[in-house]
Write an enzyme that holds these catalytic residues in place. Structure first.
Site, PDB file in Angstrom:
ATOM      1  N   LYS A 132       1.870  -2.573   9.128  1.00 26.65           N
ATOM      2  CA  LYS A 132       2.924  -1.563   8.997  1.00 26.65           C
ATOM      3  C   LYS A 132       4.222  -2.163   9.524  1.00 26.65           C
ATOM      4  O   LYS A 132       4.264  -2.658  10.662  1.00 26.65           O
ATOM      5  CB  LYS A 132       2.549  -0.310   9.785  1.00 26.65           C
ATOM      6  N   THR A 156       3.985  -0.336   4.174  1.00 29.87           N
ATOM      7  CA  THR A 156       2.633  -0.671   4.615  1.00 29.87           C
ATOM      8  C   THR A 156       2.054  -1.673   3.626  1.00 29.87           C
ATOM      9  O   THR A 156       2.112  -1.471   2.409  1.00 29.87           O
ATOM     10  CB  THR A 156       1.746   0.586   4.663  1.00 29.87           C
ATOM     11  N   LEU A 166       0.814  -1.217   0.000  1.00 31.82           N
ATOM     12  CA  LEU A 166       0.000   0.000   0.000  1.00 31.82           C
ATOM     13  C   LEU A 166       0.844   1.262   0.000  1.00 31.82           C
ATOM     14  O   LEU A 166       0.432   2.298  -0.529  1.00 31.82           O
ATOM     15  CB  LEU A 166      -0.935   0.011   1.224  1.00 31.82           C
ATOM     16  N   GLY A 167       2.009   1.197   0.607  1.00 33.35           N
ATOM     17  CA  GLY A 167       2.876   2.370   0.674  1.00 33.35           C
ATOM     18  C   GLY A 167       4.269   1.974   1.116  1.00 33.35           C
ATOM     19  O   GLY A 167       4.482   0.910   1.700  1.00 33.35           O
ATOM     20  N   LYS A 168       5.220   2.865   0.813  1.00 35.57           N
ATOM     21  CA  LYS A 168       6.597   2.563   1.185  1.00 35.57           C
ATOM     22  C   LYS A 168       7.369   3.842   1.448  1.00 35.57           C
ATOM     23  O   LYS A 168       7.246   4.816   0.715  1.00 35.57           O
ATOM     24  CB  LYS A 168       7.288   1.766   0.076  1.00 35.57           C
ATOM     25  N   ASP A 222      -0.276  14.910  12.898  1.00 31.05           N
ATOM     26  CA  ASP A 222       0.020  14.836  11.461  1.00 31.05           C
ATOM     27  C   ASP A 222      -1.268  14.732  10.650  1.00 31.05           C
ATOM     28  O   ASP A 222      -1.408  13.861   9.781  1.00 31.05           O
ATOM     29  CB  ASP A 222       0.936  13.651  11.169  1.00 31.05           C
TER      30      ASP A 222
END
Length: 456
Positions: A39, A24, A16-18, A139
């Site tokens: 995560k 993730t 999903l993300g890096k 955040d």
């Protein structure tokens, strides 16, 4: 990666993300058959102990939280594989797209959408900030807010994710300062390592400003550290603009102090100073139409005043006197042409005075100023791009001095400066001083620009 089993339980689906040192993943829990998010934090050459501290804090915080709009903690793992060592946090999967993804896909958000989003996120923040001790996200930004299940006229289910920067307000600062957040969405106090509940309000305000302008906060100009955004949107009414400015007030003492207070003032806006509220003067025949898309001002014909009537009467009388000599001999052709031209000119002036309307229109693309007469339309001034409008002013001209040698001024126009052009609504168009001041206020509020007063 697809099909790999982690901790003999979680079947990895896709990434999903890096980021550097972390990633993730979407996975399936083989025990429950539910989708989960994992995560991972890796112990590599770029590993810092502060990263592990924040990672563990996120896990501990999620353990204590129970809210339908926040991912739920499921598991915490140590990864000890030949080519991969680190830690993993497992949490419930939340569907939908981030606000960032929606914006990049071209989705726009109306004023009602913005208010609905704000209310949902403030209710989440009320929950977080009322925890004991309070939980501060630190955040809040478009990529950490998800929307799902959009239906009808609703904006969709709102989720707040990624608690990797969270701070428990009971934490004490040691000898070092940790600056956590994303530039553009961080409240000024966060640059000094300090975060309070009002810091999350700043991030939320900056996020909503991004939605209505389509611009990252760092792309907008600032004045005294305040984000200047009102001139970049025509979507919002003055009360919502005032609320967003209050949310992103750089001074902590002047900003809204709590999510509860922010929600109350969103529903019941604070009163704006009545001295600057636009009120059309009694007896004014000016037509003003405005909505989120455009503002249009129609100035009716001035009418034939005493001066124009006197001029026209004198012109007709003089023409008749010249038309015939004492012996009724006709005038030469040149005189006839002059007299005819003079009468036509006076007639045109009468037509303009009795029937011409002036239309000033500002929409998302441009400002235009045109004359309308008996079904005909032509530019009164050249059009200018909407984004080139820089300010609105009330122009005053000195007209006399009294015996005390004090200057006196009279209002002659409400001017909109667009590029190298100045669009005037003023005495030359038959407006009174009160009408000029009213229009200047309407224009400045719709454009989100404070008008200035110039004296010449």
């Amino acid at each position: 990666m697809t099909g790999k089993i982690l901790a003999e339980r979680y079947e990895l689906q896709r990434q999903l993300g890096k980021q550097t040192g972390r990633q993730t993943l979407l996975a399936r829990d083989l025990e429950t058959q539910e989708l989960v998010v994992i995560k991972q934090l890796f112990l590599g050459s770029d590993f810092e102990w502060q990263d592990l501290k924040l990672f563990e804090r996120e896990a501990e915080t999620l353990k204590t939280l129970s809210h339908p709009a926040i991912p739920r903690y499921l598991d915490y793992l140590e990864i000890d594989e030949p080519n991969s060592k680190g830690f993993a946090l497992v949490q419930t999967y939340v569907g939908g797209k981030t606000l960032e993804e929606h914006l990049r896909a071209g989705r726009t958000f109306s004023e009602n959408d913005v208010k609905e989003l704000a209310k949902s996120l403030l209710e989440i923040l009320i929950y977080l900030h009322q925890c004991n001790p309070p939980v501060i996200h630190r955040d809040i930004k478009p990529s950490n807010i998800l929307l799902d299940n959009r239906s009808g006229h609703t904006v969709g289910q709102v989720y707040l994710v990624d608690f990797g920067s969270v701070q428990n307000q009971a934490a004490k600062f040691g000898g070092t300062i940790t600056v956590v957040g994303t530039y553009g969405y961080m409240a000024p106090e966060q640059f000094g390592g300090r975060a309070v509940p009002a810091s999350d309000l700043y991030g939320l305000g900056a996020t909503l400003i991004y939605l209505v302008t389509g611009l990252h906060p760092t792309e907008l100009s600032q004045q005294d550290f305040r984000i200047k955004f009102a001139d970049r949107t025509t979507l919002l009414n003055p009360n919502l603009i005032d609320w967003l400015e209050w949310m992103t007030e750089p001074s902590l003492s002047k900003r809204l102090s709590s999510a509860g207070e922010a929600l109350r003032t969103l529903k019941n806006p604070r009163p704006i100073d009545k001295s600057i509220m636009p009120v059309q003067p009694l007896g004014s025949e000016i037509e003003l139409t405005k909505n989120s898309e455009f503002i249009e001002i129609v100035i009716p014909p001035k009418g034939a005043g005493f001066g124009l009537i006197s001029l026209f009467t004198a012109a007709v009388a003089g023409s008749l006197a010249l038309w015939m000599k004492n012996d009724y001999d006709l005038l030469p052709l040149s005189w006839l042409l002059i007299v005819g031209f003079f009468l036509v000119a006076c007639g045109v002036m009468f037509l303009f005075a009795l029937f011409r309307e002036l239309h000033l229109v500002i929409d998302r693309q441009q400002i235009s100023y045109s004359s309308h007469l008996l079904g005909l339309k032509w530019p009164y001034a050249r059009s200018t791009r909407r984004q080139d409008i820089s300010y609105v002013e009330i122009e005053e001209v000195e007209y006399s001095r009294d015996y005390m040698q004090q200057k006196k001024f009279t209002v002659v126009g409400a001017n909109v400066q667009g590029g190298d052009l100045k669009y005037q609504l003023g005495a030359k168009q038959g407006l009174s001083e009160s009408e000029i001041e009213w229009l200047a206020t309407e224009l400045s509020q719709w454009l989100g620009l404070k008008f200035q007063i110039t004296q010449t």
